[in-house]
Enzyme design. Structure first.
Site, mmCIF file in Angstrom:
data_model
loop_
_atom_site.group_PDB
_atom_site.id
_atom_site.type_symbol
_atom_site.label_atom_id
_atom_site.label_comp_id
_atom_site.label_asym_id
_atom_site.label_seq_id
_atom_site.Cartn_x
_atom_site.Cartn_y
_atom_site.Cartn_z
ATOM 1 N N SER A 38 -0.082 -52.176 -4.870
ATOM 2 C CA SER A 38 1.127 -52.583 -5.627
ATOM 3 C C SER A 38 2.237 -51.927 -6.006
ATOM 4 C CB SER A 38 0.795 -53.501 -6.411
ATOM 5 O OG SER A 38 0.488 -53.109 -7.954
ATOM 6 N N LYS A 92 2.586 -50.802 -12.846
ATOM 7 C CA LYS A 92 3.693 -51.739 -12.449
ATOM 8 C C LYS A 92 4.800 -50.576 -13.500
ATOM 9 C CE LYS A 92 0.772 -55.008 -11.075
ATOM 10 N NZ LYS A 92 0.751 -55.501 -10.079
#
Length: 229
Positions: A38, A92
């Site tokens: 990701s 993230k």
């Protein structure tokens, strides 16, 4: 019971060391293996990153209770946090701060009415199980228009249907919006919502070690010690 007491007595020093090591990892510094793609192309599966747990908050060990704030998170920080959806530990990039009005239109971020700029940086390959040659990836240099927004390389997968449009959303106090750099292969704030400050674990600052999980765990020595900023 007597055997247990003797075992504890005979190994008291080692048990105390384990206790302090555990407290250090939960309160001061930690490491975080990267389990998914990701954050490609900046973080790869098999990277292990150093996480500064004191970057933003001092917490009571093993809890989300904040004792003191050490600094304010910034746009562009790579952050580890507990998912507000199910508590899973995630990593993230922080892209929006409290008070920001954020939206995405056709993959492009707009913060406080100012669109980010995008410059193509070439092509890449996104490894996909069962797909021999992987998927075509388009790498872009994203420059935020908001003050203090650093440049970063992100990745789009043109052949993948993803959540390319959302918002506008106003980020409330003590909350942050997180996105994966691999925008079309990331479960992030577009799906689970904004992240409250109490769920922040720390800031990822450096790659400690790295191994290619797709090539028999071969070490990637060129990534050892690499700074993330």
């Amino acid at each position: 019971m007597a055997k247990l007491q003797r075992l504890i007595r005979d190994n008291r020093g080692f048990l105390v060391l384990l206790l302090f090591f555990g407290l250090f990892r939960t309160a001061v510094a930690d490491w975080n293996p990267i389990p998914s793609g990701s954050m490609r192309p900046n973080l790869l599966e098999g990277d292990v990153v150093f996480v500064n747990r004191l970057a933003f908050n001092v917490k009571v060990p093993l809890t989300d209770v904040i004792v003191a704030k050490t600094a304010e998170p910034q746009r562009g920080d790579i952050v580890t946090f507990s998912s507000p959806a199910d508590g899973t530990r995630l990593i993230k990039r922080l892209v929006a701060l409290p008070g920001d009005v954020v939206e995405m239109r056709h993959k492009r971020l707009v913060i406080n009415g100012q669109p980010d700029s995008y410059v193509p940086q070439g092509a890449g390959i996104e490894p996909v199980p069962g797909v021999v040659d992987g998927l075509r990836a388009l790498r872009m240099e994203e420059q935020g228009a908001a003050p203090g927004s650093p440049q970063r390389t992100i990745q789009w997968l043109p052949d993948v249907a993803a959540r390319d449009d959302f918002g506008p959303v106003t980020v409330p106090a003590d909350h942050f919006l997180m996105l994966g750099d691999n925008r079309d292969n990331s479960a992030d704030s577009r799906y689970f919502g904004l992240v409250p400050r109490k769920l922040l674990i720390g800031r990822a600052e450096r790659i400690l070690v790295s191994a290619d999980i797709l090539d028999h765990w071969q070490p990637r020595f060129n990534r050892f010690g690499k700074s993330l900023y």
